[in-house]
Write a protein that holds these residues in place. Structure first.
Motif, PDB file in Angstrom:
ATOM      1  N   UNK A   9       0.815  -1.212   0.000  1.00 22.82           N
ATOM      2  CA  UNK A   9       0.000   0.000   0.000  1.00 22.82           C
ATOM      3  C   UNK A   9       0.850   1.263   0.000  1.00 22.82           C
ATOM      4  N   UNK A  10       2.173   1.114   0.185  1.00 20.63           N
ATOM      5  CA  UNK A  10       3.047   2.281   0.062  1.00 20.63           C
ATOM      6  C   UNK A  10       3.083   2.803  -1.371  1.00 20.63           C
ATOM      7  N   UNK A  11       2.817   1.936  -2.345  1.00 18.86           N
ATOM      8  CA  UNK A  11       2.899   2.349  -3.753  1.00 18.86           C
ATOM      9  C   UNK A  11       1.876   3.438  -4.067  1.00 18.86           C
ATOM     10  N   UNK A  12       0.572   3.213  -3.838  1.00 17.03           N
ATOM     11  CA  UNK A  12      -0.364   4.314  -4.075  1.00 17.03           C
ATOM     12  C   UNK A  12      -0.213   5.444  -3.066  1.00 17.03           C
ATOM     13  N   UNK A  13       0.386   5.155  -1.905  1.00 21.44           N
ATOM     14  CA  UNK A  13       0.573   6.192  -0.896  1.00 21.44           C
ATOM     15  C   UNK A  13       1.691   7.160  -1.219  1.00 21.44           C
ATOM     16  N   UNK A  14       2.510   6.810  -2.215  1.00 16.83           N
ATOM     17  CA  UNK A  14       3.628   7.678  -2.610  1.00 16.83           C
ATOM     18  C   UNK A  14       3.434   8.158  -4.044  1.00 16.83           C
ATOM     19  N   UNK A  15       2.248   8.655  -4.328  1.00 14.51           N
ATOM     20  CA  UNK A  15       1.911   9.015  -5.708  1.00 14.51           C
ATOM     21  C   UNK A  15       2.842  10.081  -6.270  1.00 14.51           C
ATOM     22  N   UNK A  16       3.033  11.173  -5.549  1.00 12.13           N
ATOM     23  CA  UNK A  16       3.864  12.252  -6.088  1.00 12.13           C
ATOM     24  C   UNK A  16       5.314  11.827  -6.210  1.00 12.13           C
ATOM     25  N   UNK A  17       5.779  10.973  -5.287  1.00 11.39           N
ATOM     26  CA  UNK A  17       7.146  10.474  -5.380  1.00 11.39           C
ATOM     27  C   UNK A  17       7.321   9.616  -6.630  1.00 11.39           C
ATOM     28  N   UNK A  18       6.321   8.776  -6.918  1.00 15.01           N
ATOM     29  CA  UNK A  18       6.403   7.928  -8.097  1.00 15.01           C
ATOM     30  C   UNK A  18       6.323   8.754  -9.375  1.00 15.01           C
ATOM     31  N   UNK A  54       8.176  -0.603  -5.330  1.00 21.66           N
ATOM     32  CA  UNK A  54       8.226   0.647  -6.109  1.00 21.66           C
ATOM     33  C   UNK A  54       9.356   0.598  -7.133  1.00 21.66           C
ATOM     34  N   UNK A  55      10.508   0.057  -6.731  1.00 21.85           N
ATOM     35  CA  UNK A  55      11.659  -0.034  -7.634  1.00 21.85           C
ATOM     36  C   UNK A  55      11.316  -0.897  -8.843  1.00 21.85           C
ATOM     37  N   UNK A  56      10.695  -2.047  -8.596  1.00 24.04           N
ATOM     38  CA  UNK A  56      10.329  -2.941  -9.688  1.00 24.04           C
ATOM     39  C   UNK A  56       9.316  -2.274 -10.617  1.00 24.04           C
ATOM     40  N   UNK A  57       8.357  -1.544 -10.039  1.00 19.57           N
ATOM     41  CA  UNK A  57       7.371  -0.844 -10.862  1.00 19.57           C
ATOM     42  C   UNK A  57       8.046   0.205 -11.735  1.00 19.57           C
ATOM     43  N   UNK A  58       8.990   0.956 -11.158  1.00 22.16           N
ATOM     44  CA  UNK A  58       9.719   1.960 -11.936  1.00 22.16           C
ATOM     45  C   UNK A  58      10.512   1.314 -13.063  1.00 22.16           C
ATOM     46  N   UNK A  84      -0.095   7.391   4.798  1.00 22.30           N
ATOM     47  CA  UNK A  84       0.222   6.072   4.250  1.00 22.30           C
ATOM     48  C   UNK A  84       1.565   5.573   4.747  1.00 22.30           C
ATOM     49  N   UNK A  85       2.514   6.492   4.898  1.00 25.55           N
ATOM     50  CA  UNK A  85       3.854   6.097   5.338  1.00 25.55           C
ATOM     51  C   UNK A  85       3.837   5.735   6.813  1.00 25.55           C
ATOM     52  N   UNK A  86       3.154   6.532   7.622  1.00 25.62           N
ATOM     53  CA  UNK A  86       3.123   6.266   9.061  1.00 25.62           C
ATOM     54  C   UNK A  86       2.352   4.994   9.378  1.00 25.62           C
ATOM     55  N   UNK A  87       1.459   4.576   8.475  1.00 25.59           N
ATOM     56  CA  UNK A  87       0.729   3.323   8.686  1.00 25.59           C
ATOM     57  C   UNK A  87       1.657   2.120   8.644  1.00 25.59           C
ATOM     58  N   UNK A  88       2.870   2.314   8.092  1.00 24.10           N
ATOM     59  CA  UNK A  88       3.834   1.211   8.021  1.00 24.10           C
ATOM     60  C   UNK A  88       4.573   1.017   9.334  1.00 24.10           C
ATOM     61  N   UNK A  89       4.338   1.893  10.301  1.00 21.94           N
ATOM     62  CA  UNK A  89       5.071   1.822  11.567  1.00 21.94           C
ATOM     63  C   UNK A  89       4.137   1.406  12.695  1.00 21.94           C
ATOM     64  N   UNK A 142       9.183  -1.980  10.976  1.00 22.81           N
ATOM     65  CA  UNK A 142       9.028  -0.790  10.141  1.00 22.81           C
ATOM     66  C   UNK A 142      10.041  -0.781   9.006  1.00 22.81           C
ATOM     67  N   UNK A 143      11.307  -1.073   9.326  1.00 28.00           N
ATOM     68  CA  UNK A 143      12.344  -1.093   8.289  1.00 28.00           C
ATOM     69  C   UNK A 143      12.056  -2.168   7.244  1.00 28.00           C
ATOM     70  N   UNK A 144      11.672  -3.359   7.692  1.00 29.58           N
ATOM     71  CA  UNK A 144      11.372  -4.427   6.742  1.00 29.58           C
ATOM     72  C   UNK A 144      10.180  -4.053   5.855  1.00 29.58           C
ATOM     73  N   UNK A 145       9.177  -3.418   6.443  1.00 29.57           N
ATOM     74  CA  UNK A 145       8.015  -2.991   5.662  1.00 29.57           C
ATOM     75  C   UNK A 145       8.412  -1.978   4.599  1.00 29.57           C
ATOM     76  N   UNK A 146       9.218  -0.994   4.984  1.00 28.47           N
ATOM     77  CA  UNK A 146       9.644   0.030   4.026  1.00 28.47           C
ATOM     78  C   UNK A 146      10.555  -0.546   2.954  1.00 28.47           C
ATOM     79  N   UNK A 147      11.401  -1.509   3.330  1.00 30.46           N
ATOM     80  CA  UNK A 147      12.272  -2.143   2.337  1.00 30.46           C
ATOM     81  C   UNK A 147      11.446  -2.903   1.306  1.00 30.46           C
ATOM     82  N   UNK A 148      10.470  -3.678   1.780  1.00 30.23           N
ATOM     83  CA  UNK A 148       9.612  -4.413   0.843  1.00 30.23           C
ATOM     84  C   UNK A 148       8.836  -3.441  -0.043  1.00 30.23           C
TER      85      UNK A 148
END
Length: 333
Positions: free
Chosen positions: A160-169, A251-255, A311-316, A240-246
């Motif tokens: 869910x970080x992918x749609x949560x980082x729309x402007x970053x993507x 996101x990297x693969x999508x890019x 969206x980002x804080x939901x990962x923690x 939290x770190x493992x969630x953000x890494x995954x």
């Protein structure tokens, strides 16, 4: 026969969704048992992974208030026995006919089916008073910790970080689109060996994860200097770190895939090779896209501060626990 009144008290969000699917739960096997009348309440009844007794006390208060015969709490927080440091799947109090079930301790796979089976067993045992002793289902010391971490990471739903980082993507895609047609980028990508490209991938994701942790304030600090508080912070920070890494890898693969499609659509390696006076083929497009994905990941990640932190804080876990405490305090004032 008079039905047994069963209460399911669930933390908000995912635990509540799981609990609502168990409104039709029935006693296992025996047709002569009392039927179960199930009531579901959504409330952040847990305030910390180490405070099991407080959770059981609150469940007992619910049982008295609602006149329940049995009450089971569903939480997405880890439960820990401070005596031996092991994590728990279940803690029961037969005298109060109450129990707490830690959902991440189920391992994150087939959680709904496993929760249904566990709750049926707990309610059946408490309703039949098969034991008057407190019962703790402990996880194995080493493998149990990894199982718990897996459950916590999957509960965070890193995808869910992918749609949560729309402007970053969007920023990353724009960076990649421009870089793909830049001759200097072609030269740089062609000069890098595979292990340098791997390092670039690792560093780019690490930079983005570090930036998200700092920008959103996701790093958890112990409430005090006790061993239990330090262990809880380590567990929260690791999940939290493992969630953000995954999430970063997704996101990297999508890019990579989007930039590769763009490169295959607009570029002719032979034309670029003639411009650079080099022999280039479609294989070089894959290498180029690999390098561009790393550069775009860093550029897009640094633009993520423009996003809402929700969206980002939901990962923690630490942030969700903080919200839980605040909500519980408001409800009790």
């Amino acid at each position: 026969m008079t039905p047994i009144h069963v209460g399911l008290v669930a933390d908000p969000a995912s635990p509540t969704d799981i609990a609502r699917q168990m409104a039709d739960l029935r006693p296992p096997g025996d047709e002569h048992r009392h039927a179960w009348d199930i009531e579901i309440v959504s409330e952040p009844f847990t305030t910390g992974c180490e405070d099991i007794e407080t959770a059981l006390t609150r469940l007992g208060e619910h049982a008295r208030r609602h006149e329940w015969d049995v009450v089971v709490g569903l939480t997405e927080l880890p439960l820990r026995d401070d005596n031996d440091g092991r994590y728990l799947l279940v803690e029961t109090d037969p005298l109060r006919r109450s129990a707490v079930l830690s959902l991440p301790a189920l391992g994150g796979v087939r959680v709904r089916a496993r929760t249904r089976h566990a709750v049926r067993s707990l309610v059946g045992g408490l309703a039949d008073r098969t034991s008057e002793d407190e019962h703790r289902v402990r996880l194995p010391r080493l493998s149990g910790r990894w199982r718990l971490l897996l459950g916590m990471v999957l509960a965070n739903r890193p995808w869910l970080l992918v749609p949560g980082l729309k402007s970053a993507l969007v920023a990353a895609l724009a960076t990649g689109a421009v870089a793909t047609i830049n001759s200097t980028v072609w030269l740089l990508a062609g000069s890098l060996s595979w292990w340098r490209l791997v390092i670039a991938t690792v560093v780019s994701i690490a930079v983005v994860v570090a930036w998200l942790v700092i920008d959103a304030g996701l790093w958890d600090r112990p409430d005090d200097d006790s061993a239990a508080a330090r262990e809880r912070s380590r567990l929260y920070n690791t999940s939290t770190l493992l969630t953000l890494i995954v999430g970063g890898l997704i996101c990297y693969l999508a890019l990579y895939l989007v930039n590769l499609a763009w490169a295959l659509f607009v570029l002719d390696p032979a034309v670029m090779g003639g411009y650079l006076h080099a022999s280039l083929g479609y294989r070089d497009l894959f290498v180029l896209t690999w390098f561009v994905a790393s550069a775009a990941t860093v550029g897009g990640g640094l633009g993520s501060s423009l996003e809402s932190d929700e969206a980002i804080r939901a990962a923690a876990y630490s942030k969700r626990e903080e919200e839980r405490r605040n909500r519980l305090a408001r409800d009790r004032t």
